[in-house]
Every structure is written in C-alpha cells, then in structure tokens.
Design a protein around this motif. Structure first.
Motif, short mmCIF file in Angstrom:
data_model
loop_
_atom_site.label_atom_id
_atom_site.label_comp_id
_atom_site.label_asym_id
_atom_site.label_seq_id
_atom_site.Cartn_x
_atom_site.Cartn_y
_atom_site.Cartn_z
N LEU A 1 49.36 15.61 11.49
CA LEU A 1 49.37 17.13 11.66
C LEU A 1 50.01 17.48 10.39
CD1 LEU A 1 50.26 17.60 15.45
CD2 LEU A 1 47.95 17.32 14.32
N ARG A 2 49.63 18.55 9.77
CA ARG A 2 50.39 18.92 8.46
C ARG A 2 50.32 20.54 8.52
NH1 ARG A 2 47.78 17.58 2.94
NH2 ARG A 2 46.75 19.64 3.16
N THR B 1 53.82 14.08 6.19
CA THR B 1 52.47 14.62 6.27
C THR B 1 51.32 14.15 5.43
OG1 THR B 1 52.61 16.42 4.90
CG2 THR B 1 53.71 16.82 7.08
N GLY C 1 54.83 24.40 10.98
CA GLY C 1 55.35 23.16 10.38
C GLY C 1 57.09 23.37 10.26
N SER D 1 58.39 22.76 13.66
CA SER D 1 58.43 21.22 14.11
C SER D 1 59.48 20.45 13.38
CB SER D 1 57.21 20.78 13.51
OG SER D 1 56.22 21.54 14.00
N LEU E 1 50.65 25.17 22.42
CA LEU E 1 50.63 23.97 21.84
C LEU E 1 49.31 23.07 22.36
CD1 LEU E 1 52.69 22.03 20.61
CD2 LEU E 1 53.41 21.09 23.00
N ALA F 1 58.82 19.69 21.41
CA ALA F 1 57.68 20.12 20.19
C ALA F 1 58.68 20.76 19.18
CB ALA F 1 56.86 21.28 20.74
N GLY G 1 55.71 17.49 15.37
CA GLY G 1 54.43 17.32 15.73
C GLY G 1 54.05 16.07 16.71
N THR G 2 54.94 15.48 17.27
CA THR G 2 54.74 13.98 18.10
C THR G 2 54.29 14.49 19.61
OG1 THR G 2 57.09 14.17 18.89
CG2 THR G 2 56.26 12.79 17.03
N LEU H 1 50.14 19.97 18.54
CA LEU H 1 49.95 20.93 17.37
C LEU H 1 50.36 22.35 17.88
CD1 LEU H 1 48.91 21.57 14.46
CD2 LEU H 1 46.74 22.21 15.48
N ASN I 1 50.21 11.70 14.75
CA ASN I 1 51.74 11.30 14.13
C ASN I 1 52.11 10.18 14.52
OD1 ASN I 1 51.13 13.83 12.69
ND2 ASN I 1 53.02 14.68 13.28
#
Length: 377
Positions: free
Chosen positions: A3-4, A14, A76, A79, A102, A124, A129-130, A133, A365
């Motif tokens: 995820l980025r 990322t 991002g 996160s 999410l 979160a 991002g674990t 998203l 991730n």
C-alpha cells in the motif's frame, strides 16, 4: 501487495519488488470533501494535506497539526502518525481523527472509530497499513487563525538549547515549537497564534501569515543529496525530561565513522497529548503526556558498508531510546528484529497477527518489520 500514499517513502517502506502496488489517485480528491458539521470534515485518504488545508482555510477552518512537508497523502501520513510544529499544543495528527473507512484483505470496507471496531482503529492509525487500506477519514478541525507570532532564538550551546526545549515542554500556552542543530548552530523557533493586532514584543519576533505554507526558519529540511549519496533518516520519541540523555547518545556516537561527516541535522519537536488520547498500537506514543521527538538526518555515500555502519548507529540509538522509555517513529530507518519489536510492542504484536489473519491481510505490507515480527513462528 504493498500500500502506498503519495510515495514519500522512507527506507523503502512503499517500494515493491514484483508485487501489486495499491496507491491513491489524488486528482479528484478535492471534489470528494464533505463538511459534516460540528467541526468535522470527511476527506478521501488520497488527498494531500496542502489541498485539504487550503480547502479548510477557505471555509474558516484548519487542521490542528500539519507536517512540514504538506504533499503527502492524508491516509499515508495517518498510517505513520504525523507530527509538526503544532504538536507542542495538539499532539499527533492521529489524535484528531474521529473515524476511518478501512478496506481489509477481502475488499470489505467498514467504518472504524473509538466505539466501532476500536481495535482496527487503534492498529490502523500509526500502523503502516498492516491492517488495511484507509479509504476515507473524518477529521476534527479548529478555527482558522491566519497569523503566527514566531520567535526565533540562537542558543550558544547544545545544553542551552536542551534546557530551553525542556522549559517549553512544561508550558501549556505555546502554539508552535521546533528546534534544530546544524553545522554547530543551535536554533529554536517558538510561536503563538493570533488574529489580533499585528505587533511583536521584540526584534526576534516575526508575524508570519499562513505559517503552514511558508518555509519558516527552522523546519526546512536539507537540500537534496548528490547522486552518489543516499539519505538515511530516522526519528526517536522520548518522554519530556529525557532529551539530554538522548542527545548525549547521539553526541557519543558522532565521531563513529561514518556518522562524523554524514550527519546533516538534528531536528526537535515537542508533542503534547490530552490525557484521554487513544493509545495507538504502533505510533510512538507512551504514557507520558508530553514527549520530545528527535530526528537524526544523515546523507551517506552510496556504499553498502557506509549504509550498514549508519544503520548500526541507528540501532544503538534505538536501544537508548527504548531504555529512556521512548519509541521509534516508524516512518524512518528502524531495523527492528523480533526481540526488539517484542520489547517495544509486547502483546500488540499477537493482536496484530490475529487481526491480519481474521481480515485476510497476511499478504499486505508483509515486508514491514512489525508485520514480520507478528508472523507466527
């Protein structure tokens, strides 16, 4: 799957290698902002902070905490946590999130908050991002204040700068604070917001309109390194009162090759959180209501041996940070092995493993240190 957000990555967090990259399309984000009333705004996670803050200012509002680089995505940055000069009064960016939408590994989308799916919410925000998203967020805003009275001070010694920083950490009336150590120069910047008469008390004071959009004196990061160098940056967060021993650890390692000559800047922020703030699983938050962040920014020759040596220095500093009751800011170079991750996060690693399994996120991730530490043995 990786995820980025905006791709403002540190230490390759990322970057993918033959994996599916999931990222945001920010071009249409501004049209998707919703004013919810009660000082709340719903924002697509792909929007950048610059666009959001401009939107809010036009409507007489502002977000309480902004980082010094505003082109990262909202999702991002949340996160990893998000801190800035305003953190001296308002804490982390994640402290001002009401709820998040999410998406998990099955494609299921759910709203999470302190009341609904609270564990997903807690993992979160600051969780890299674990656990999924972040698709949309609802943020709490504050009234827009155009002017900031900025006081910039030069300190004769590092000790003087530390003492000044610790005094500012004990005050509850400061609106902005940051400090830096660069090329033997010790500078602090302190400020107060004001929409009143445009006056300053002394010659060191400057009235700055719309400070977040101005490269104010102390927050500008070093210029881009040359092609044969690479940046290795990291940040540590320790309880207030522990800045001096944390800086002493940096000074003790300064002469170790290749840190001597590679160190570009030390950057200091104060983070004050409310007593009822959420204890996020992986954000650099401890039990102390006031913490101090220390950024260590290096530029290293593009040589594996030099990078390895700097990483060992960072590992030693991380050990010292842990001894002082602190945590790393996970956006940065932090070589966490399973043992150190266990010391830092304890049972939250087991809970992360359960959440990733329950929501079919084992493939998302998975290259990150906290995800690896949470994998069953």
């Amino acid at each position: 799957m990786t995820l980025r957000g905006a791709g403002h990555s540190c230490d390759g967090q990322t970057v993918t290698d033959r994996e599916l990259l999931v990222t945001y399309a920010p071009d249409t984000a501004a049209q998707q902002v919703r004013d919810l009333g009660d000082d709340l705004v719903e924002v697509p996670a792909g929007m950048n902070w610059y666009g959001l803050e401009r939107y809010l200012n036009r409507h007489g509002r502002a977000f309480p905490v902004l980082t010094d680089y505003m082109y990262t995505s909202v999702g991002g940055t949340l996160s990893v946590g998000g801190a800035g000069v305003n953190s001296v009064r308002h804490g982390w960016q994640v402290d001002h999130v009401e709820r998040i939408q999410l998406i998990d590994g099955t494609g299921t989308s759910r709203w999470c908050s302190r009341a609904d799916h609270p564990e997903l919410f807690r993992f979160a925000l600051g969780g890299l991002g674990t656990v999924g998203l972040i698709e949309r967020v609802v943020l709490r805003t504050v009234p827009y204040c155009r002017d900031t009275h900025v006081h910039r001070a030069h300190h004769a010694t590092l000790t003087e700068l530390v003492e000044h920083t610790e005094r500012m950490a004990q005050r509850d009336d400061v609106d902005i604070f940051c400090a830096s150590v660069r090329r033997g120069t010790f500078i602090s910047t302190t400020g107060w917001n004001s929409n009143g008469p445009r006056q300053c008390d002394d010659e060191c004071c400057t009235i700055v309109p719309d400070l977040p959009f101005t490269s104010h004196p102390n927050s500008a990061r070093p210029v881009a390194p040359s092609a044969d160098h690479v940046r290795l940056w990291t940040d540590y967060v320790v309880p207030a009162g522990q800045l001096a021993p944390m800086l002493a650890a940096v000074e003790a390692l300064r002469d170790r090759a290749p840190l001597n000559g590679a160190l570009e800047m030390l950057y200091i922020l104060i983070v004050r959180r409310s007593l009822d703030a959420t204890s996020f699983a992986f954000a650099p938050v401890g039990s102390a209501p006031v913490s101090i962040g220390l950024g260590v920014y290096t530029s290293v020759h593009r040589d594996p041996a030099a990078s390895t040596a700097i990483r060992q220095v960072f590992r030693d500093l991380l050990e010292r940070c842990c001894e002082l009751g602190g945590r790393p800011y996970l956006y940065g170079v932090n070589d966490l092995d399973d043992s150190l991750a266990e010391r830092l996060y304890g049972s939250d690693l087991n809970q992360l493993a359960r959440l990733r399994t329950a929501h079919q996120l084992e493939h998302v991730n998975a290259h990150l240190p906290i995800a690896k530490a949470a994998m069953p043995a």
